[in-house]
Scaffold this motif. Sequence first.
Motif, PDB file in Angstrom:
ATOM      1  N   VAL A 182       0.871  -1.094  -0.039  1.00  0.00           N
ATOM      2  CA  VAL A 182      -0.105   0.023  -0.207  1.00  0.00           C
ATOM      3  C   VAL A 182       0.834   1.205  -0.036  1.00  0.00           C
ATOM      4  O   VAL A 182       1.836   1.428   0.631  1.00  0.00           O
ATOM      5  CB  VAL A 182      -0.822  -0.177   1.338  1.00  0.00           C
ATOM      6  CG1 VAL A 182      -1.446   1.454   1.540  1.00  0.00           C
ATOM      7  CG2 VAL A 182      -2.044  -1.011   1.001  1.00  0.00           C
ATOM      8  N   ILE A 183       0.444   2.276  -1.060  1.00  0.00           N
ATOM      9  CA  ILE A 183       1.204   3.457  -0.763  1.00  0.00           C
ATOM     10  C   ILE A 183       0.121   4.493  -0.317  1.00  0.00           C
ATOM     11  O   ILE A 183      -0.865   4.756  -0.796  1.00  0.00           O
ATOM     12  CB  ILE A 183       1.801   3.814  -2.102  1.00  0.00           C
ATOM     13  CG1 ILE A 183       2.636   2.839  -2.664  1.00  0.00           C
ATOM     14  CG2 ILE A 183       2.433   5.066  -2.299  1.00  0.00           C
ATOM     15  CD1 ILE A 183       3.097   3.191  -4.080  1.00  0.00           C
ATOM     16  N   LEU A 184       0.523   5.220   0.826  1.00  0.00           N
ATOM     17  CA  LEU A 184      -0.413   6.065   1.375  1.00  0.00           C
ATOM     18  C   LEU A 184      -0.080   7.486   1.170  1.00  0.00           C
ATOM     19  O   LEU A 184       1.087   7.909   1.498  1.00  0.00           O
ATOM     20  CB  LEU A 184      -0.340   5.940   2.940  1.00  0.00           C
ATOM     21  CG  LEU A 184      -1.637   6.148   3.842  1.00  0.00           C
ATOM     22  CD1 LEU A 184      -2.791   5.185   3.482  1.00  0.00           C
ATOM     23  CD2 LEU A 184      -1.275   6.096   5.192  1.00  0.00           C
ATOM     24  N   ARG A 185      -0.929   8.359   0.388  1.00  0.00           N
ATOM     25  CA  ARG A 185      -0.477   9.665   0.045  1.00  0.00           C
ATOM     26  C   ARG A 185      -1.331  10.570   0.684  1.00  0.00           C
ATOM     27  O   ARG A 185      -2.556  10.537   0.836  1.00  0.00           O
ATOM     28  CB  ARG A 185      -0.609   9.966  -1.288  1.00  0.00           C
ATOM     29  CG  ARG A 185       0.385   9.346  -2.224  1.00  0.00           C
ATOM     30  CD  ARG A 185       0.424   9.940  -3.682  1.00  0.00           C
ATOM     31  NE  ARG A 185       1.670   9.231  -4.350  1.00  0.00           N
ATOM     32  CZ  ARG A 185       1.619   7.933  -4.927  1.00  0.00           C
ATOM     33  NH1 ARG A 185       0.483   7.319  -4.842  1.00  0.00           N
ATOM     34  NH2 ARG A 185       2.663   7.536  -5.505  1.00  0.00           N
ATOM     35  N   ASP A 186      -0.822  11.739   1.521  1.00  0.00           N
ATOM     36  CA  ASP A 186      -1.402  12.861   2.123  1.00  0.00           C
ATOM     37  C   ASP A 186      -2.040  13.682   1.204  1.00  0.00           C
ATOM     38  O   ASP A 186      -1.765  14.752   1.329  1.00  0.00           O
ATOM     39  CB  ASP A 186      -0.263  13.238   3.179  1.00  0.00           C
ATOM     40  CG  ASP A 186      -0.915  14.046   4.362  1.00  0.00           C
ATOM     41  OD1 ASP A 186      -0.296  14.480   5.294  1.00  0.00           O
ATOM     42  OD2 ASP A 186      -2.255  14.298   4.067  1.00  0.00           O
ATOM     43  N   CYS A 187      -3.205  13.306   0.366  1.00  0.00           N
ATOM     44  CA  CYS A 187      -3.326  14.577  -0.505  1.00  0.00           C
ATOM     45  C   CYS A 187      -4.568  15.269   0.213  1.00  0.00           C
ATOM     46  O   CYS A 187      -4.779  16.335   0.029  1.00  0.00           O
ATOM     47  CB  CYS A 187      -3.873  13.594  -1.860  1.00  0.00           C
ATOM     48  SG  CYS A 187      -2.735  12.982  -2.636  1.00  0.00           S
ATOM     49  N   GLY A 188      -5.619  14.281   0.517  1.00  0.00           N
ATOM     50  CA  GLY A 188      -6.926  14.940   1.030  1.00  0.00           C
ATOM     51  C   GLY A 188      -7.984  14.706   0.192  1.00  0.00           C
ATOM     52  O   GLY A 188      -9.137  15.125   0.474  1.00  0.00           O
ATOM     53  N   SER A 189      -7.987  13.767  -0.525  1.00  0.00           N
ATOM     54  CA  SER A 189      -9.107  13.308  -1.424  1.00  0.00           C
ATOM     55  C   SER A 189      -9.650  12.099  -0.948  1.00  0.00           C
ATOM     56  O   SER A 189     -11.068  11.832  -1.344  1.00  0.00           O
ATOM     57  CB  SER A 189      -8.737  13.358  -2.776  1.00  0.00           C
ATOM     58  OG  SER A 189      -7.655  12.140  -3.010  1.00  0.00           O
ATOM     59  N   GLY A 190      -9.029  11.199  -0.339  1.00  0.00           N
ATOM     60  CA  GLY A 190      -9.606   9.903   0.091  1.00  0.00           C
ATOM     61  C   GLY A 190     -10.027   8.947  -1.144  1.00  0.00           C
ATOM     62  O   GLY A 190     -11.118   8.237  -1.154  1.00  0.00           O
ATOM     63  N   HIS A 191      -9.033   9.058  -2.026  1.00  0.00           N
ATOM     64  CA  HIS A 191      -9.217   8.132  -3.359  1.00  0.00           C
ATOM     65  C   HIS A 191      -8.581   6.924  -3.109  1.00  0.00           C
ATOM     66  O   HIS A 191      -7.583   6.669  -2.651  1.00  0.00           O
ATOM     67  CB  HIS A 191      -8.713   8.850  -4.404  1.00  0.00           C
ATOM     68  CG  HIS A 191      -9.079   8.278  -5.749  1.00  0.00           C
ATOM     69  ND1 HIS A 191     -10.429   8.158  -6.231  1.00  0.00           N
ATOM     70  CD2 HIS A 191      -8.491   7.840  -6.911  1.00  0.00           C
ATOM     71  CE1 HIS A 191     -10.597   7.851  -7.622  1.00  0.00           C
ATOM     72  NE2 HIS A 191      -9.366   7.466  -7.917  1.00  0.00           N
ATOM     73  N   ILE A 192      -9.497   5.720  -3.508  1.00  0.00           N
ATOM     74  CA  ILE A 192      -8.733   4.472  -2.964  1.00  0.00           C
ATOM     75  C   ILE A 192      -8.654   3.573  -4.545  1.00  0.00           C
ATOM     76  O   ILE A 192      -9.498   3.186  -5.029  1.00  0.00           O
ATOM     77  CB  ILE A 192      -9.481   3.564  -2.091  1.00  0.00           C
ATOM     78  CG1 ILE A 192      -9.563   4.527  -0.872  1.00  0.00           C
ATOM     79  CG2 ILE A 192      -8.783   2.267  -1.793  1.00  0.00           C
ATOM     80  CD1 ILE A 192     -10.222   3.743   0.264  1.00  0.00           C
ATOM     81  N   THR A 193      -7.539   2.916  -4.763  1.00  0.00           N
ATOM     82  CA  THR A 193      -7.110   1.921  -6.064  1.00  0.00           C
ATOM     83  C   THR A 193      -6.737   0.594  -5.571  1.00  0.00           C
ATOM     84  O   THR A 193      -5.733   0.754  -4.818  1.00  0.00           O
ATOM     85  CB  THR A 193      -6.499   2.862  -6.798  1.00  0.00           C
ATOM     86  OG1 THR A 193      -6.613   4.073  -7.088  1.00  0.00           O
ATOM     87  CG2 THR A 193      -6.448   2.314  -8.398  1.00  0.00           C
ATOM     88  N   ILE A 194      -7.135  -0.168  -5.858  1.00  0.00           N
ATOM     89  CA  ILE A 194      -6.501  -1.606  -5.579  1.00  0.00           C
ATOM     90  C   ILE A 194      -6.491  -2.330  -6.889  1.00  0.00           C
ATOM     91  O   ILE A 194      -7.506  -2.797  -7.687  1.00  0.00           O
ATOM     92  CB  ILE A 194      -7.674  -2.427  -4.728  1.00  0.00           C
ATOM     93  CG1 ILE A 194      -8.119  -1.404  -3.511  1.00  0.00           C
ATOM     94  CG2 ILE A 194      -7.057  -3.746  -4.415  1.00  0.00           C
ATOM     95  CD1 ILE A 194      -8.871  -2.569  -2.649  1.00  0.00           C
ATOM     96  N   ASN A 195      -5.208  -2.789  -7.173  1.00  0.00           N
ATOM     97  CA  ASN A 195      -4.773  -3.201  -8.330  1.00  0.00           C
ATOM     98  C   ASN A 195      -5.309  -2.514  -9.562  1.00  0.00           C
ATOM     99  O   ASN A 195      -5.701  -3.352 -10.746  1.00  0.00           O
ATOM    100  CB  ASN A 195      -5.232  -4.811  -8.585  1.00  0.00           C
ATOM    101  CG  ASN A 195      -4.678  -5.673  -7.540  1.00  0.00           C
ATOM    102  OD1 ASN A 195      -3.775  -5.393  -7.029  1.00  0.00           O
ATOM    103  ND2 ASN A 195      -5.113  -6.872  -7.425  1.00  0.00           N
ATOM    104  N   GLY A 196      -5.266  -1.320  -9.593  1.00  0.00           N
ATOM    105  CA  GLY A 196      -5.886  -0.647 -10.653  1.00  0.00           C
ATOM    106  C   GLY A 196      -7.039  -0.526 -10.824  1.00  0.00           C
ATOM    107  O   GLY A 196      -7.818   0.435 -11.485  1.00  0.00           O
ATOM    108  N   GLN A 197      -7.918  -1.063 -10.134  1.00  0.00           N
ATOM    109  CA  GLN A 197      -9.583  -0.994 -10.041  1.00  0.00           C
ATOM    110  C   GLN A 197      -9.805  -0.172  -9.081  1.00  0.00           C
ATOM    111  O   GLN A 197      -9.506   0.197  -7.926  1.00  0.00           O
ATOM    112  CB  GLN A 197     -10.249  -2.437  -9.904  1.00  0.00           C
ATOM    113  CG  GLN A 197     -10.013  -3.243 -10.988  1.00  0.00           C
ATOM    114  CD  GLN A 197     -10.917  -4.460 -10.812  1.00  0.00           C
ATOM    115  OE1 GLN A 197     -10.744  -5.075  -9.715  1.00  0.00           O
ATOM    116  NE2 GLN A 197     -11.733  -5.028 -11.860  1.00  0.00           N
TER     117      GLN A 197
END
Lengths: 382, 309
Positions: free
Chosen positions: A269-284
């Motif tokens: 998992v790569i956790l980015r401190d963006c602020g959007s709450g967008h989640i991608t798993i295996n491209g999906q």
Amino acid sequence: MAASCVRTVGSFLGKCTKCSSSINTVATQVLLSRQVCVSSALCRKNLAAAGPEKFTLEYIQKQVEEYEIGKRHLANMMGEDSENFTQEDIDKSIAYLFPSSLFEKRARPLMKHPDEIFPKQRAVQWGADGRPFHFLFYTGKQSYYSLMHDLYGKILKIEKHQDRLRAKGLFSQDAQLISLGPSRWLTKEELELLLVETISTHDYDRFIKLMERMLAMPYSSTEEEFVQRYRRQLEAQSMKQMMPPLEKDENGVAFSTAEGRRKTSDSSVILRDCGSGHITINGQDYLQYFPVLQDREQLMFPLQFMGVLGRFNLECTVSGGGRSSQAGALRLAISRALLSFLSEGDGEAMRQAGLLTPDPRVRERKKPGQEGARRKFTWKKR
Amino acid sequence: MGYGCCSFLHKHITTSVYFTAFWELQLRSRSLLTFHGSASMAVRALTRGLLGFRYSRAATVASPCGGHHYVTAPSVKPPQPQADDVTEKILNQPLEKPDFFRVAELFSLKDLFDARVHLGHKKGCRHRLMEPYLYGCRLDHDIIDLDQTMEHLQLALNFTAHIAYRGGIILFVSRRRQFGHLVETTAKDCGEYAHTRYWQGGLLTNANIQYGPGVRLPDLIIFLSTLNNVFQQHVGIRDAAKMNIPTVGVVDSNCNPSLVTYPVPGNDDTPAAVELYCRLFKMTINRAKDRRKQMELLHGLSAPTSQTS
């Protein structure tokens, strides 16, 4: 030895008349010599009573010389520098030259320094004139009793010191107790190794009690060095959480990477401190990948627990296992990645919630004679 | 030379007190020591009217010689006869005088009294065999006769000095926990050995298996207290008698003095008394060892020419 089972007792006196000239001949004539018949059973050696095999000092020295020579030969064989051939090199060379597929590591071919192979033994305890070296030799357990003697001597010294201070009026009850830190007493086996002799549980308990008694005295800090010799440091109680490092990518966004495993699934998992709450798993998208609510709950739980639901972007990859185990692996990875963004207290809270503990449960194998891992075949009475 | 047993018995008994020690030390081998020790002990028993020593050694002299691995003389005898003579002279010279090491100067009756050596136990604890050594009984407390103690202590110290002079191994034994550390420290200061711990059964009688083959047993055992922690006779006394090792023991009014070679009637409970004994034994042993070194230097310096002592 077995043949001459008949001893003549009178011969003893004859031998002694030879060694001392001033013996009175009157006495020898008074005593008669008689034949004593002895059975061969008495001449037989009791092998069990001899104890573990004892090696002489010369034998061990010879073994050490052979080891050194063998080490040089091995280095030459492997084409290495014979001067700087370390034990690790030896182990690798032996594993290469004598490959063994035996499961038990201790049964594999081994080349180590004789000090590590032969158990430590005591050298002969007395000199050429027969006088033992140690003053407590005749007790049988000289090292242990000399340790107790020294310990008691130290207690007496501390008491005398206390008396002197009391006489001067400088005695204070709460002064200078020893600070030991996170350490434990030596175990009985370790003490036996240190003393090179066997002691009983009773002896060990007495030793510990006497040590505790010394530590309880007010001015015992003078003997700290002596006490520390008999204590071992404990490993750090709370293992420091392995925090993934906080990195910054080219846009200045802080992110962290972590991995997690559960059953047969691996996730990253790569956790980015963006602020959007967008989640991608295996491209999906995560809604597509996990149609079941339970799996999505597992995924969100760490963020929801910390109250940072909308803050981070997740980019996950997962493989292996089924849907539930993949969800569990992802959860662990997210919790670990989250550690670098949080404070110590929050990290501790996560640990206590069980988010950072990898689940050790794996599928138990099926056993023969049973239908499953635990399920037995149906039992019929007749 | 050539003292016969018969001729020994003809000597006048009261003066033979010191000659007892002389005779015992004359012979180097310890097994013979027993035999003559028993003779001398029997002589002493006859004279003093003490109770018969059940000296079991007297009958069974037939013990195999090979079982003992001992060194007869501390100095290894070199092949030259001249050095042999020197060693003989060094060893025989102390035997010519009754109190060669002047142990009588180390203590006086007043010292014994101040250290409360005369205080025995209560009348009910009294051992029958200690009655000859008691001066009397006051308000049910037994008082030990210090005159007798003086004689016995002198004999004991003299014997200890001779053993130490000849490089013998001395073992201090006491089972009193109060004085264990003191006794061990005394032994360490003298360069001798101590045993103030639980006595394992075969320490003397099963020595070759307990310690290893070829061990040398003590040549003298000094008991600072002959009782163990349950008020029974210490096993070491019986074992020393079995192994032909002479013993010196401080016997209190509740102890059995029969198997002890040199009993010293006295108090074994008071710290002052025990400190006095330890001090006396330490001084005697150190004195004897220093004397030995002096003698060796003296004779060593003048060995090739005629000796001057």
